[in-house]
Design a protein around this motif. Sequence first.
Motif, PDB file in Angstrom:
ATOM      1  N   LEU A 230      13.847   4.796  -0.135  1.00 58.20           N
ATOM      2  CA  LEU A 230      13.307   4.523   1.221  1.00 58.20           C
ATOM      3  C   LEU A 230      11.698   4.462   1.263  1.00 58.20           C
ATOM      4  O   LEU A 230      11.062   3.666   1.612  1.00 58.20           O
ATOM      5  CB  LEU A 230      13.844   5.321   2.325  1.00 58.20           C
ATOM      6  N   ARG A 231      11.205   5.679   0.413  1.00 61.01           N
ATOM      7  CA  ARG A 231       9.819   5.809   0.473  1.00 61.01           C
ATOM      8  C   ARG A 231       9.055   4.688  -0.282  1.00 61.01           C
ATOM      9  O   ARG A 231       8.005   4.035  -0.247  1.00 61.01           O
ATOM     10  CB  ARG A 231       9.447   7.271  -0.030  1.00 61.01           C
ATOM     11  N   LYS A 232       9.760   4.363  -1.565  1.00 63.32           N
ATOM     12  CA  LYS A 232       9.351   3.164  -2.238  1.00 63.32           C
ATOM     13  C   LYS A 232       9.383   2.103  -1.590  1.00 63.32           C
ATOM     14  O   LYS A 232       8.348   1.114  -1.898  1.00 63.32           O
ATOM     15  CB  LYS A 232      10.014   3.356  -3.573  1.00 63.32           C
ATOM     16  N   GLU A 233      10.220   1.728  -0.851  1.00 64.45           N
ATOM     17  CA  GLU A 233      10.475   0.316  -0.152  1.00 64.45           C
ATOM     18  C   GLU A 233       9.156   0.383   0.872  1.00 64.45           C
ATOM     19  O   GLU A 233       8.501  -0.663   0.963  1.00 64.45           O
ATOM     20  CB  GLU A 233      11.649   0.443   0.677  1.00 64.45           C
ATOM     21  N   VAL A 234       8.977   1.391   1.407  1.00 63.92           N
ATOM     22  CA  VAL A 234       7.707   1.596   2.423  1.00 63.92           C
ATOM     23  C   VAL A 234       6.589   1.028   1.711  1.00 63.92           C
ATOM     24  O   VAL A 234       5.480   0.287   2.216  1.00 63.92           O
ATOM     25  CB  VAL A 234       7.612   2.832   3.258  1.00 63.92           C
ATOM     26  N   VAL A 235       6.146   2.074   0.524  1.00 66.93           N
ATOM     27  CA  VAL A 235       4.887   1.840  -0.095  1.00 66.93           C
ATOM     28  C   VAL A 235       4.796   0.290  -0.584  1.00 66.93           C
ATOM     29  O   VAL A 235       3.825  -0.384  -0.304  1.00 66.93           O
ATOM     30  CB  VAL A 235       4.860   2.590  -1.352  1.00 66.93           C
ATOM     31  N   SER A 236       6.003  -0.348  -1.074  1.00 67.84           N
ATOM     32  CA  SER A 236       6.137  -1.770  -1.546  1.00 67.84           C
ATOM     33  C   SER A 236       5.873  -2.707  -0.559  1.00 67.84           C
ATOM     34  O   SER A 236       4.763  -3.550  -0.685  1.00 67.84           O
ATOM     35  CB  SER A 236       7.232  -2.033  -2.400  1.00 67.84           C
ATOM     36  N   ILE A 237       6.433  -2.602   0.736  1.00 66.60           N
ATOM     37  CA  ILE A 237       6.289  -3.506   1.760  1.00 66.60           C
ATOM     38  C   ILE A 237       4.744  -3.595   2.386  1.00 66.60           C
ATOM     39  O   ILE A 237       4.177  -4.386   2.891  1.00 66.60           O
ATOM     40  CB  ILE A 237       7.286  -3.612   2.785  1.00 66.60           C
ATOM     41  N   LYS A 238       4.263  -2.383   2.245  1.00 63.56           N
ATOM     42  CA  LYS A 238       3.086  -2.006   2.839  1.00 63.56           C
ATOM     43  C   LYS A 238       1.973  -2.830   1.854  1.00 63.56           C
ATOM     44  O   LYS A 238       1.061  -3.454   2.436  1.00 63.56           O
ATOM     45  CB  LYS A 238       2.617  -0.604   2.867  1.00 63.56           C
ATOM     46  N   THR A 239       2.274  -2.624   0.791  1.00 67.92           N
ATOM     47  CA  THR A 239       1.320  -3.604  -0.526  1.00 67.92           C
ATOM     48  C   THR A 239       1.522  -5.201  -0.063  1.00 67.92           C
ATOM     49  O   THR A 239       0.617  -5.768  -0.271  1.00 67.92           O
ATOM     50  CB  THR A 239       1.873  -3.046  -1.798  1.00 67.92           C
TER      51      THR A 239
END
Length: 264
Positions: A230-239
Amino acid sequence: MSDYQHLLIETSADGVRTITLNRPDKLNAVNRVLANELPNAVDHAAASDDVRVVVITGAGRGFCAGLDLSEPVKLDTSTLVARLDPELWVGKWVKAIAHCEKPVIAAVNGPAAGAGFGLALACDIRVIAASAKISAGYVRRGLSPDAGVSYWLPRLVGHTRAMDIVMTGRDVDSDEAFRIGIATSVVADDALAATVGVLASRMAAGPPVAMALSKRLMMESSTATMEQQLRKEVVSIKTCFATADVQEAIAAFMGKRAPKFTGR
């Protein structure tokens, strides 16, 4: 690009890099040269901004028949690093494809056995010609799997089916490959190139940053906890939200037109 002995490389105007294994007289079986050339070609495609999608296929009537047993099997023992190499030849294929943050499509035009089977499994999408047969095949030669077969196959078809395919070494036809989840799609032999071409072009028109991050997320998901993912998804979608491609996608949606993604 022109120095490969057993590969043909072609890049279309829309960014589809086609890598063709080119030992048709041997059903594109793997020798030392091909084993070294393929990961280099995939790495080059991964690092090239003009490449958005990679297609791997075989010349002639075969995809890849696995290790070429007509040539002496000699492991490199010239250095300590070579002697302790934990991946040997075709392990590098799997890592190159997994680390290529662009979609990799296997166009399986004919027999894929052993390491050729592993090569197809490592790709993100597998489009298989109707007449093609695939096989782990190792036990027929007194061997255990390599080329990532023992990693990818259970994840694609489950433990029991994977055990059946590996322990019997039997052929799997295209219909079964589709039914159990190995093949993304099965098409008529004479439609394979065109079908893969359309698919690759459609994917090449996608947003490069989002595509790369999507593949990264999917590759990492098998070893991550839910919270980590979930944290990786947030970082990726912010990018992604910080890219011009998202603004272009919104503008295209509002203007009722197709977006033109640049990777910026």
